[in-house]
Write an enzyme that holds these catalytic residues in place. Structure first.
Site, PDB file in Angstrom:
ATOM      1  N   ASN A   9       0.869  -1.185   0.000  1.00  0.00           N
ATOM      2  CA  ASN A   9       0.000   0.000   0.000  1.00  0.00           C
ATOM      3  C   ASN A   9       0.902   1.229   0.000  1.00  0.00           C
ATOM      4  O   ASN A   9       1.503   1.554   1.023  1.00  0.00           O
ATOM      5  CB  ASN A   9      -0.896  -0.039   1.244  1.00  0.00           C
ATOM      6  CG  ASN A   9      -1.755   1.201   1.374  1.00  0.00           C
ATOM      7  OD1 ASN A   9      -1.808   2.032   0.458  1.00  0.00           O
ATOM      8  ND2 ASN A   9      -2.430   1.335   2.506  1.00  0.00           N
ATOM      9  N   LYS A  11       0.079   4.280  -0.272  1.00  0.00           N
ATOM     10  CA  LYS A  11      -0.580   5.442   0.355  1.00  0.00           C
ATOM     11  C   LYS A  11      -0.385   6.680  -0.531  1.00  0.00           C
ATOM     12  O   LYS A  11      -0.308   6.553  -1.746  1.00  0.00           O
ATOM     13  CB  LYS A  11      -0.066   5.627   1.791  1.00  0.00           C
ATOM     14  CG  LYS A  11      -0.177   4.312   2.598  1.00  0.00           C
ATOM     15  CD  LYS A  11       0.070   4.458   4.065  1.00  0.00           C
ATOM     16  CE  LYS A  11      -0.073   3.096   4.740  1.00  0.00           C
ATOM     17  NZ  LYS A  11       0.089   3.161   6.190  1.00  0.00           N
ATOM     18  N   HIS A  94      -9.332   0.984   5.183  1.00  0.00           N
ATOM     19  CA  HIS A  94      -8.040   1.220   5.824  1.00  0.00           C
ATOM     20  C   HIS A  94      -8.223   2.158   7.016  1.00  0.00           C
ATOM     21  O   HIS A  94      -9.052   3.069   6.978  1.00  0.00           O
ATOM     22  CB  HIS A  94      -7.054   1.815   4.810  1.00  0.00           C
ATOM     23  CG  HIS A  94      -5.651   1.790   5.324  1.00  0.00           C
ATOM     24  ND1 HIS A  94      -5.185   2.723   6.226  1.00  0.00           N
ATOM     25  CD2 HIS A  94      -4.640   0.919   5.120  1.00  0.00           C
ATOM     26  CE1 HIS A  94      -3.932   2.418   6.538  1.00  0.00           C
ATOM     27  NE2 HIS A  94      -3.572   1.337   5.880  1.00  0.00           N
ATOM     28  N   GLU A  96      -6.610   4.591   7.973  1.00  0.00           N
ATOM     29  CA  GLU A  96      -6.453   6.020   7.654  1.00  0.00           C
ATOM     30  C   GLU A  96      -7.720   6.570   7.009  1.00  0.00           C
ATOM     31  O   GLU A  96      -8.064   7.737   7.205  1.00  0.00           O
ATOM     32  CB  GLU A  96      -5.217   6.214   6.757  1.00  0.00           C
ATOM     33  CG  GLU A  96      -3.940   5.992   7.562  1.00  0.00           C
ATOM     34  CD  GLU A  96      -2.788   5.362   6.794  1.00  0.00           C
ATOM     35  OE1 GLU A  96      -2.806   5.373   5.547  1.00  0.00           O
ATOM     36  OE2 GLU A  96      -1.864   4.836   7.454  1.00  0.00           O
ATOM     37  N   GLU A 166      -5.048  -4.989  10.590  1.00  0.00           N
ATOM     38  CA  GLU A 166      -4.026  -3.962  10.781  1.00  0.00           C
ATOM     39  C   GLU A 166      -4.293  -3.243  12.105  1.00  0.00           C
ATOM     40  O   GLU A 166      -5.078  -2.280  12.146  1.00  0.00           O
ATOM     41  CB  GLU A 166      -4.053  -2.954   9.625  1.00  0.00           C
ATOM     42  CG  GLU A 166      -3.741  -3.553   8.280  1.00  0.00           C
ATOM     43  CD  GLU A 166      -3.177  -2.506   7.301  1.00  0.00           C
ATOM     44  OE1 GLU A 166      -2.097  -2.743   6.764  1.00  0.00           O
ATOM     45  OE2 GLU A 166      -3.819  -1.464   7.108  1.00  0.00           O
ATOM     46  N   GLY A 172       2.833   2.160  10.839  1.00  0.00           N
ATOM     47  CA  GLY A 172       3.793   3.254  10.701  1.00  0.00           C
ATOM     48  C   GLY A 172       4.509   3.614  11.988  1.00  0.00           C
ATOM     49  O   GLY A 172       5.129   4.671  12.071  1.00  0.00           O
ATOM     50  N   SER A 212       3.824  -2.249  10.295  1.00  0.00           N
ATOM     51  CA  SER A 212       5.278  -2.304  10.528  1.00  0.00           C
ATOM     52  C   SER A 212       5.902  -3.655  10.160  1.00  0.00           C
ATOM     53  O   SER A 212       6.813  -4.117  10.838  1.00  0.00           O
ATOM     54  CB  SER A 212       5.606  -1.924  11.976  1.00  0.00           C
ATOM     55  OG  SER A 212       5.207  -0.585  12.225  1.00  0.00           O
TER      56      SER A 212
HETATM   57  P1  13P Z   1       3.305   0.267   7.689  1.00  0.00           P
HETATM   58  O1  13P Z   1       3.827  -1.022   7.071  1.00  0.00           O
HETATM   59  O2  13P Z   1       4.048   1.472   7.221  1.00  0.00           O
HETATM   60  O3  13P Z   1       3.198   0.163   9.168  1.00  0.00           O
HETATM   61  O4  13P Z   1       1.809   0.458   7.129  1.00  0.00           O
HETATM   62  C1  13P Z   1       0.924  -0.595   7.170  1.00  0.00           C
HETATM   63  C2  13P Z   1      -0.285  -0.220   6.411  1.00  0.00           C
HETATM   64  O5  13P Z   1      -1.011   0.686   6.786  1.00  0.00           O
HETATM   65  C3  13P Z   1      -0.579  -0.955   5.170  1.00  0.00           C
HETATM   66  O6  13P Z   1      -1.855  -0.677   4.719  1.00  0.00           O
END
Ligand code: 13P
Length: 249
Positions: A9, A11, A94, A96, A166, A172, A212
């Site tokens: 992803n 983003k 997601h 976010e 997740e 992150g 992560s």
């Molecule tokens: P990270 O791998 O940067 O923690 O992000 C995970 C994520 O949100 C994948 O959709």
């Protein structure tokens, strides 16, 4: 045997030129895995990414879509538009999108319906906040997220559903869930799906872990029996790291 999937992803990172550079780098690294591999660039890079990945074993997913077929929804992208550029997988729910754009239960359920009506593969994300885990509510929160947005579906629709656990506190932050925490949640989710539908639906549904994931921790997480791959954020922006994670399956 159920599908294994590693999806990157990206983003809101990488413009079209940068996306194509990363794709070229991915094409030149050796991915030896049997897993299905997907990358999810931003909307403006989707068409070019599909073109650049033709003839490879890497597919392209979108990071979101609108639930309507078309119409007066300024700034939005529909399922048909994604299909029109050769994209037939979409990430929905997601954290976010939940946190910054207020996309929750019922709305997500409409988006899932729209994608499935077009026979798209849905990668449905869910996961608890740190507070939920610390107050021992994480299993309840996840049950509610699945119930609100997915449990209205008929069993047959699940052939196009991929789940992605997740935990928000792991996204992150560098604070990944331990392989045991991931396994516990994935096993719980599989049982919850089995209880609502049946074992066949639950056992065929890939459940990815995201939060992560890095080359250093991927193989331990992926070694767990109910972890069928990963949804990768930051590490998917490096061809070497993403390929190492793919090859860890
Ligand atoms: P990270 O791998 O940067 O923690 O992000 C995970 C994520 O949100 C994948 O959709």
């Amino acid at each position: 045997m159920r599908k294994q999937i590693v999806a990157g992803n990206w983003k809101m990172n990488l413009n079209q030129v940068e996306s194509l550079q990363l794709i070229e780098a991915l094409k030149s690294t050796k991915n030896t895995s049997r897993a299905e591999v997907l990358v999810a660039p931003n909307f403006t890079a989707l068409a070019a990414s599909v073109e650049a990945l033709k003839g490879t074993n890497i597919g392209v997913a979108a990071q979101n879509m609108h639930q309507a077929e078309c119409g007066a929804f300024t700034g939005e992208i529909s399922a048909q538009m994604l299909l029109g550029v050769g994209v037939n997988s979409v990430i929905l729910g997601h954290s976010e999108r939940r946190e910054y754009f207020s996309e929750y239960g019922e709305l997500l359920s409409a988006k899932v319906d729209a994608a499935l009506n077009h026979n798209m593969q849905v990668i449905f994300c869910f996961g608890e906040l740190l507070d939920d885990r610390e107050s021992d509510q994480h299993f309840d929160v996840v049950t509610e997220q699945l119930t609100e947005s997915l449990f209205h579906l008929p069993a047959a629709a699940w052939k196009n559903i991929v789940l992605a656990y997740e935990p928000v506190w792991a996204i992150g932050t560098g604070m990944t869930a331990s392989p045991e925490q991931a396994q516990d949640m994935h096993a719980f989710v599989r049982k919850t799906v089995a209880d609502h539908y049946d074992n066949a639906v639950a056992n065929n549904c890939p459940i990815l872990y995201g939060g992560s994931v890095k080359p250093a921790n991927a193989s331990l997480i992926f070694s767990k029996p109910d972890v069928d791959g990963g949804l990768i954020g930051g590490a998917a922006l490096s061809a070497d790291d993403f390929t190492a994670i793919i090859n860890a399956i």
